[in-house]
Design an enzyme around this catalytic site. Sequence first.
Site, PDB file in Angstrom:
ATOM      1  N   GLU A  57       0.827  -1.209   0.000  1.00 39.05           N
ATOM      2  CA  GLU A  57       0.000   0.000   0.000  1.00 39.05           C
ATOM      3  C   GLU A  57       0.864   1.264   0.000  1.00 39.05           C
ATOM      4  O   GLU A  57       0.527   2.247  -0.670  1.00 39.05           O
ATOM      5  CB  GLU A  57      -0.919   0.013   1.231  1.00 39.05           C
ATOM      6  N   CYS A  80      -2.710  -3.894   7.015  1.00 34.77           N
ATOM      7  CA  CYS A  80      -2.300  -4.099   8.400  1.00 34.77           C
ATOM      8  C   CYS A  80      -2.714  -2.891   9.242  1.00 34.77           C
ATOM      9  O   CYS A  80      -2.795  -1.764   8.758  1.00 34.77           O
ATOM     10  CB  CYS A  80      -0.798  -4.334   8.495  1.00 34.77           C
ATOM     11  N   THR A 166      14.349 -43.014  -7.244  1.00 34.96           N
ATOM     12  CA  THR A 166      14.951 -41.710  -6.930  1.00 34.96           C
ATOM     13  C   THR A 166      16.469 -41.761  -6.957  1.00 34.96           C
ATOM     14  O   THR A 166      17.133 -40.722  -6.921  1.00 34.96           O
ATOM     15  CB  THR A 166      14.513 -41.228  -5.540  1.00 34.96           C
ATOM     16  N   ALA A 167      17.029 -42.968  -6.991  1.00 34.80           N
ATOM     17  CA  ALA A 167      18.483 -43.140  -7.040  1.00 34.80           C
ATOM     18  C   ALA A 167      18.790 -44.602  -7.318  1.00 34.80           C
ATOM     19  O   ALA A 167      17.941 -45.484  -7.129  1.00 34.80           O
ATOM     20  CB  ALA A 167      19.128 -42.715  -5.714  1.00 34.80           C
ATOM     21  N   MET A 168      20.037 -44.864  -7.767  1.00 38.33           N
ATOM     22  CA  MET A 168      20.490 -46.243  -7.838  1.00 38.33           C
ATOM     23  C   MET A 168      20.712 -46.746  -6.413  1.00 38.33           C
ATOM     24  O   MET A 168      20.775 -45.960  -5.463  1.00 38.33           O
ATOM     25  CB  MET A 168      21.780 -46.342  -8.657  1.00 38.33           C
ATOM     26  N   SER A 173      22.422 -40.417  -8.052  1.00 42.61           N
ATOM     27  CA  SER A 173      21.172 -39.819  -8.536  1.00 42.61           C
ATOM     28  C   SER A 173      21.397 -38.608  -9.428  1.00 42.61           C
ATOM     29  O   SER A 173      20.425 -37.999  -9.872  1.00 42.61           O
ATOM     30  CB  SER A 173      20.300 -39.407  -7.347  1.00 42.61           C
ATOM     31  N   LEU A 209      22.019 -27.365  -0.645  1.00 42.58           N
ATOM     32  CA  LEU A 209      20.616 -26.952  -0.534  1.00 42.58           C
ATOM     33  C   LEU A 209      20.486 -25.421  -0.501  1.00 42.58           C
ATOM     34  O   LEU A 209      19.806 -24.857   0.352  1.00 42.58           O
ATOM     35  CB  LEU A 209      19.966 -27.576   0.715  1.00 42.58           C
ATOM     36  N   ARG A 212      20.915 -21.613  -6.231  1.00 41.18           N
ATOM     37  CA  ARG A 212      22.090 -21.393  -7.068  1.00 41.18           C
ATOM     38  C   ARG A 212      21.852 -20.374  -8.178  1.00 41.18           C
ATOM     39  O   ARG A 212      22.804 -19.827  -8.729  1.00 41.18           O
ATOM     40  CB  ARG A 212      22.556 -22.716  -7.675  1.00 41.18           C
ATOM     41  N   GLU A 295      13.221 -31.977   0.586  1.00 44.17           N
ATOM     42  CA  GLU A 295      14.084 -32.673  -0.372  1.00 44.17           C
ATOM     43  C   GLU A 295      14.825 -33.724   0.424  1.00 44.17           C
ATOM     44  O   GLU A 295      15.881 -33.454   0.995  1.00 44.17           O
ATOM     45  CB  GLU A 295      15.057 -31.699  -1.046  1.00 44.17           C
TER      46      GLU A 295
END
Length: 368
Positions: A57, A80, A166-168, A173, A209, A212, A295
Amino acid sequence: MTEFTKEEVGYMSEALRLAKQGCFTTHPNPRVGCVIVSDGDIVGKGWHQSYGGPHAEIHALHDAGKKAKKATAYITLEPCSHHGKTGPCDEALIEAGVSRIVYATEDPFEKNDKSMPDKLNDAGISVSVGLLRDEAKQLNRGFFSRVINKKPFVTLKLGVSIDGATAMESGESQWITGEAARKDVQKLRASSGAILTGSGTIKIDNPSLTVRDEMLKAIDPIRVIIDTKLQTAPDAKIYQDDKTTWIFCVDDENKTLFQNKNTKVFKVEKNGNYVNLRSVLEILAKKGINDLLVEAGSHLCGALIREELVNEFVIYQAPLIMGSNTRKMFHTPGYNKLNESLRINIKESKKLGEDIKMIAEPIYRAEA
């Protein structure tokens, strides 16, 4: 119920578009946009650009200048009425001399004055509520969840093959999904107040995490690690940078190994032999986390599902068959019969590069 014109829908739609520009920078505050209209013309626009900065505002009133007098303000969230890092917006609107305020939805924040509409009416300003309410609440679903439900909105992100891996088995992965999907994940991270993972992921993948993509200009999310007995390596990458990391455990005997200026250890109650995930979410909400992105590996993801703590799935599925020597999405030992399975509602599905992105919501048994 107030009926709104097609033009008014357009004004609020523009306010919502503006509000979305703050998706990466305003948390823990809500995302808010404002449009000021005089004689059918938009004379001022603004959105909440950063936490601690002027609200939508104030930006819009500054943009409108003297044209705000006797104009109508279209705002995506109730103004507010309390003093925080900035002054109350209802007083600024009164001082500017607007004649009408239309806001999409009420603000559930407990410090907001519930008699604020009466205050505006007493100042000669008419108030209308409910224009594009659902869209406005969806934009701030994390804020509403934190304030009303006392837990963040939990989004579980998965990158999987066409056969659900999701992975070997070895943990390999990188990379199942393509560049377009990975770039999209950066936006998910940037729009989240925190990212949750488990000690297993830290040990196997050693991730940072972080966001990037510097083009997003985002506030870095807090990294949250579930590490029941504080067994992750203190020299893991996630503990070495200048970003904030919180560790939740039930045994903090080794906490001195992690107590640097950017890492904090929280000892919480147990649920069986593990960290009580509900307690973690309650603490995160108290600390201002609106949107939590998960994740993690199959055990933590499975535990969140079993405790019905996931609000949404974002699944990136690659056109790849990884075979039987793999790790699956969820560890759910309680699912022994088909009727014990969790059904999901797929809300959206679209192609990203060679991958498919699906957004779905769980249908827990109480809702089925």
